[in-house]
Design an enzyme around this catalytic site. Structure first.
Site, mmCIF file in Angstrom:
data_model
loop_
_atom_site.group_PDB
_atom_site.id
_atom_site.type_symbol
_atom_site.label_atom_id
_atom_site.label_comp_id
_atom_site.label_asym_id
_atom_site.label_seq_id
_atom_site.Cartn_x
_atom_site.Cartn_y
_atom_site.Cartn_z
ATOM 1 N N CYS A 1 -2.465 -0.566 7.311
ATOM 2 C CA CYS A 1 -1.707 0.690 7.256
ATOM 3 C C CYS A 1 -1.930 1.514 8.514
ATOM 4 C CB CYS A 1 -2.076 1.482 6.008
ATOM 5 S SG CYS A 1 -1.493 0.698 4.489
ATOM 6 N N HIS B 1 0.827 -1.203 0.000
ATOM 7 C CA HIS B 1 0.000 0.000 0.000
ATOM 8 C C HIS B 1 0.865 1.259 0.000
ATOM 9 C CE1 HIS B 1 -3.876 -2.083 1.615
ATOM 10 N NE2 HIS B 1 -3.407 -2.636 0.526
ATOM 11 N N GLU C 1 0.817 3.959 1.838
ATOM 12 C CA GLU C 1 1.286 4.372 3.156
ATOM 13 C C GLU C 1 2.425 3.469 3.623
ATOM 14 O OE1 GLU C 1 -3.183 5.084 2.794
ATOM 15 O OE2 GLU C 1 -1.828 3.432 2.376
ATOM 16 N N CYS D 1 -6.268 1.650 5.329
ATOM 17 C CA CYS D 1 -6.901 0.393 5.736
ATOM 18 C C CYS D 1 -6.451 0.014 7.148
ATOM 19 C CB CYS D 1 -6.530 -0.709 4.744
ATOM 20 S SG CYS D 1 -4.796 -1.223 4.846
#
Length: 174
Positions: A102, A71, A73, A99
């Site tokens: 993260c 992801h 992040e 999410c």
């Protein structure tokens, strides 16, 4: 947020395209976008089983443990770590609300705040309270407004029925 939108242009996930920027004292310390782990084939090249079978075999919010994508992040945090840049006490700008995973990582590295453009809600309503409690452990999580000329390309959930992937960011039609 404008820089997070620009960073997102590198994303190669077949789902949402996300960009993230980590900031300390109004200075960018790291950026990240979502896509497959370094050295492997990208999603568009069939690099991720989950992305390749999105919707047909794997529902939204499921099978993240099979996804080889990193992801945005996570990529920003990991890139900072790779180059010895501390992220404790920073602010994160991301184009999509982080999410569960993260969020856990940002809590663990002591990020102070998250500012996001598009909201994300876990598809399972029975776990949303837990997600909200986890996000509350970050000082501030704030949705902000920004113009996104490439929203249809980057956020498939915003597309209408029957629409396909439009060209990438900034592409001209006609």
């Amino acid at each position: 947020m404008g820089i997070a939108l620009a960073v997102r242009a590198r994303a190669n996930c077949r789902g949402s395209k996300v960009g993230a920027v980590i900031v300390r004292d109004d200075r960018i310390v790291s950026t990240g976008y979502n896509g497959t782990a370094e050295g492997g084939p990208n999603c568009e090249e069939g690099g991720c089983e989950r992305c390749a079978n999105r919707g047909s075999r794997y529902a939204s919010g499921e099978a993240y443990d099979l996804c080889v994508c990193v992801h945005a992040e996570q990529n920003a945090i990991l890139t900072a770590a790779r180059f010895g840049i501390p992220v404790e006490g920073t602010d994160v700008y991301t184009t999509l609300r982080p999410c569960f995973t993260c969020t856990k990582e940002m809590v663990q590295v002591k990020v102070l705040s998250v500012r996001y453009l598009y909201d994300w809600k876990h598809p399972r309503e029975d776990v949303r309270d837990e997600y909200d409690r986890l996000q509350a452990r970050i000082g501030r999580v704030i949705q902000i407004e920004a113009v996104d000329p490439d929203a249809a390309w980057a956020m498939p959930g915003l597309r209408g029925p029957g629409e396909t992937d439009p060209p990438g960011p900034g592409a001209q039609s006609g």
